[in-house]
Design an enzyme around this catalytic site. Structure first.
Site, PDB file in Angstrom:
ATOM      1  CG  LEU A 245      -2.480  -0.698   1.340  1.00  0.00           C
ATOM      2  CD1 LEU A 245      -2.784  -0.651   2.719  1.00  0.00           C
ATOM      3  CD2 LEU A 245      -2.981  -0.173   0.251  1.00  0.00           C
TER       4      LEU A 245
ATOM      5  CD  GLU B  64       4.113 -13.395   8.514  1.00  0.00           C
ATOM      6  OE1 GLU B  64       4.641 -14.445   8.742  1.00  0.00           O
ATOM      7  OE2 GLU B  64       4.207 -12.514   7.527  1.00  0.00           O
TER       8      GLU B  64
ATOM      9  CG  HIS C  74      26.429  -0.723  -1.747  1.00  0.00           C
ATOM     10  ND1 HIS C  74      25.775  -1.275  -2.840  1.00  0.00           N
ATOM     11  CD2 HIS C  74      27.233  -1.611  -1.248  1.00  0.00           C
ATOM     12  CE1 HIS C  74      26.066  -2.592  -2.740  1.00  0.00           C
ATOM     13  NE2 HIS C  74      26.948  -2.859  -1.840  1.00  0.00           N
TER      14      HIS C  74
ATOM     15  CE  LYS D 273     -21.750   3.304   1.776  1.00  0.00           C
ATOM     16  NZ  LYS D 273     -21.480   2.541   0.722  1.00  0.00           N
TER      17      LYS D 273
ATOM     18  CD  GLU E 281      23.751   1.482  -4.080  1.00  0.00           C
ATOM     19  OE1 GLU E 281      24.849   1.974  -4.452  1.00  0.00           O
ATOM     20  OE2 GLU E 281      23.699   0.273  -3.954  1.00  0.00           O
TER      21      GLU E 281
ATOM     22  CB  CYS F 160      29.133  -3.625  -4.467  1.00  0.00           C
ATOM     23  SG  CYS F 160      29.733  -4.376  -3.242  1.00  0.00           S
TER      24      CYS F 160
ATOM     25  NE  ARG G 202      29.507 -13.630   2.981  1.00  0.00           N
ATOM     26  CZ  ARG G 202      28.899 -13.191   4.165  1.00  0.00           C
ATOM     27  NH1 ARG G 202      29.891 -12.998   5.178  1.00  0.00           N
ATOM     28  NH2 ARG G 202      27.721 -13.487   4.367  1.00  0.00           N
TER      29      ARG G 202
HETATM   30  N1  GLN Z   1      29.422 -10.550  -3.907  1.00  0.00           N
HETATM   31  C1  GLN Z   1      30.210  -9.542  -3.874  1.00  0.00           C
HETATM   32  C2  GLN Z   1      31.100  -9.619  -2.367  1.00  0.00           C
HETATM   33  O1  GLN Z   1      30.406 -10.221  -1.540  1.00  0.00           O
HETATM   34  C3  GLN Z   1      29.660  -8.164  -4.210  1.00  0.00           C
HETATM   35  C4  GLN Z   1      28.936  -7.684  -3.053  1.00  0.00           C
HETATM   36  C5  GLN Z   1      27.743  -6.628  -3.690  1.00  0.00           C
HETATM   37  O2  GLN Z   1      27.682  -6.291  -4.454  1.00  0.00           O
HETATM   38  N2  GLN Z   1      26.975  -6.122  -2.472  1.00  0.00           N
HETATM   39  O3  GLN Z   1      31.995  -9.122  -2.287  1.00  0.00           O
END
Ligand code: GLN
Length: 548
Positions: free
Chosen positions: A15, A149, A508, A223, A510, A382, A463
């Site tokens: 929604l 839930e 990231h 209503k 963004e 990334c 990672r």
């Molecule tokens: N899979 C990649 C890592 O773990 C990139 C992770 C991602 O793009 N957030 O390093």
């Protein structure tokens, strides 16, 4: 004392409770209040970090490293206030806490039960928002009234409000008032029934916000007021907006929803200041300088929510440059089957977002090669940066078979490899490199110019990392390492020298872009993508006056 607003949903999911919560938070903050938002999710995962984006949409990362629901992205983008670990919790987290306490023997022989132990735990996680610097806490209860839930959450907030009283806690219920084409009318019955469900639990909503495709008429409001037991002037509508989600707060403000909330909470109704917001909306909806088309090449393209913050950040970058951004959403597997020439032809910029696993990865690498060889502005994020490294290693440095060990453990050239600190990790939940880290930018780089500062902090979720054994070799061939962790060890940003705009980052960006404050990398990427180019009439657009 912190006052509370509890937002529940009825009739259907999706929604837009998150957008509504974020919009109300914006309006209340523009009336001078310090607002904090929280999302409660009734599923059993401890957090969404281990869920597929197809299940859940994007995993939004907070600066303190929580992996959270994408609604928190809306909260931050609308209010400019950062969320924290307390801003999102799930049934899984609640049970984990209670069971851990039971194992420690803290319940002193008692039977541990949903009521009161689970509900008490829920309330203590809601109470965590109470603080001297929080005037109003908005808690959005995920799910729909009537879901099995959600029940413990509804019981918990019923108790919470019972304790704090009506002038300190409000129940706001969002419902759907559908339009029946065949009957040619709006129908209020589903909303009445959903309020009925809440009443059986002991919650009587104080106000209604009705999602609808057509405006409610007086008869509908009457209503709804009568049968849902809500005052007539507390029945509001949230009609589908025409252009942008950022119109929602403006539409709610026209109905004075925020002012009525403050009155009900016994708080002074200060003036509402939204000039910058409406100016931003005007540019976003009617940009003066044409269009730019950006290809987003990913593997969860079918679900727009999977890259929510990326699309939003591109839109912010567009409005900051006074251009409209059109997305060409591309499944990277389609590139594998059909080739770049057909699929990417004519785009102004290419973005490869983050991701996990091997599906579609070769398509992403081809798209990056296409951007590099055709001088098309490229932003990699990334996994997008990791793919850019693989592409350069294979096609420029001649390291055939170069790969990330995430995909090919036995690659002859592991140019992307597991981070040292990740080697001992066995649990998958919450164990990536998460949250904000500092990064130093190299002089004269696109990144340094875009940010206008030598040191930045950005959010991470990964990672794997660039393998430093290949740094020198790749540098010699023209890749530059323009963003590094303060100790110089981790590669955070790469660029390619002889290319108009090729920037990829391990973090990231963004997650930190807002409509009033477009992220520098997105702003600069869109600027580069909307550089001089030929329009249909054949005349070149002069971009020298583009706002930076
Ligand atoms: N899979 C990649 C890592 O773990 C990139 C992770 C991602 O793009 N957030 O390093």
């Amino acid at each position: 004392m912190t006052k509370h607003i509890f937002i529940t949903g009825g009739v259907v999911s999706s929604l837009g409770k998150g957008l509504t919560s974020a919009s109300l938070a914006l309006l209340l903050s523009r009336r001078g209040y310090r607002v904090k938002l929280q999302k409660v999710d009734p599923y059993l995962n401890v957090d969404p970090g281990t869920m597929s984006p197809f299940q859940h949409g994007e995993v939004y990362v907070t600066e303190d490293g929580a992996e959270t629901d994408l609604d928190l992205g809306h909260y931050e983008r609308f209010t400019g206030v950062n969320c924290t670990q307390e801003s999102n919790f799930t049934t899984g987290r609640v049970y984990q806490n209670v069971i851990a306490r039971e194992r420690e023997g803290q319940y002193l022989g008692k039977t541990v039960q949903v009521i009161p132990h689970i509900t008490d735990e829920i309330n203590s996680l809601i109470r965590a928002l109470d603080a001297d610097d929080v005037d109003i806490a908005i808690t959005e209860i995920g799910g729909t009234a009537g879901d099995i839930e959600s029940l413990p959450f509804l019981e918990a907030i019923r108790q919470y409000r019972q304790e704090i009283g009506r002038s300190n806690g409000l129940f706001l219920h969002m419902t759907l008032v559908p339009y029946l084409q065949a009957a040619g009318e709006l129908k209020t019955k589903p909303s009445q029934q959903s309020v009925g469900i809440l009443r059986t639990i002991g919650i009587s909503p104080d106000m209604l916000i009705c999602r609808c495709e057509h405006s409610l008429l007086d008869e509908h409001r009457q209503k709804l007021a009568l049968f849902c037991n809500v005052e007539l002037d507390l029945v509001f509508e949230e009609k589908d907006v025409d252009h942008s989600i950022y119109e929602v707060p403006v539409e709610l403000a026209k109905q004075n929803v925020d002012a009525r909330i403050l009155e009900m909470l016994d708080l002074p109704v200060n003036a509402l200041e939204m000039n910058d917001w409406t100016r931003m909306l005007e540019t976003l909806i009617h940009p003066a300088s044409g269009k730019v088309e950006i290809a987003v090449v990913g593997k969860y393209i079918g679900l727009q929510d999977a890259y929510k913050s990326i699309y939003e950040a591109l839109t912010h970058g567009g409005s900051a440059n006074d251009v409209k951004v059109d997305y060409r959403m591309i499944e990277s597997e389609d590139i594998e089957s059909d080739g770049c020439d057909t699929i990417l032809k004519g785009v102004d910029g290419i973005l490869v977002p983050g991701g996990f696993g091997d599906r579609g990865i070769e398509g992403k690498i081809s798209a990056i090669q296409y951007a590099r060889e055709n001088d098309i502005p490229f932003l990699g994020i990334c996994l997008g940066m990791q793919c850019a490294v693989m592409e350069f290693a294979r096609n420029v440095c001649g390291l055939s078979g170069a790969n990330t060990t995430e995909i090919d453990e036995h690659t002859p050239h592991p140019v992307i490899d597991l981070m040292e600190e990740q080697r001992a990790v066995t649990d998958m939940g919450g164990t990536m490199r998460l949250g904000t880290y500092l990064c130093k930018l190299g002089d004269g780089s696109h990144a340094a110019r875009a940010y206008g500062m030598p040191e930045i902090s950005e959010r991470h979720r990964h990672r794997y990392e660039f393998n430093n054994a290949y740094r020198e070799q790749m540098q010699q061939k023209g890749m530059t390492f323009t963003g590094l962790s303060p100790d110089g060890n981790l590669v955070e940003v790469i660029e390619i020298k002889d290319h108009p705009w090729f920037v990829a980052c391990q973090f990231h960006p963004e997650f930190q872009s807002t409509p009033l404050n477009a992220h520098p990398l997105f702003l600069d990427f869109i600027k580069a993508s909307s550089g001089p180019r030929i329009v249909e009439t054949g005349s070149a657009i002069d971009r020298s006056a583009v706002r930076h």
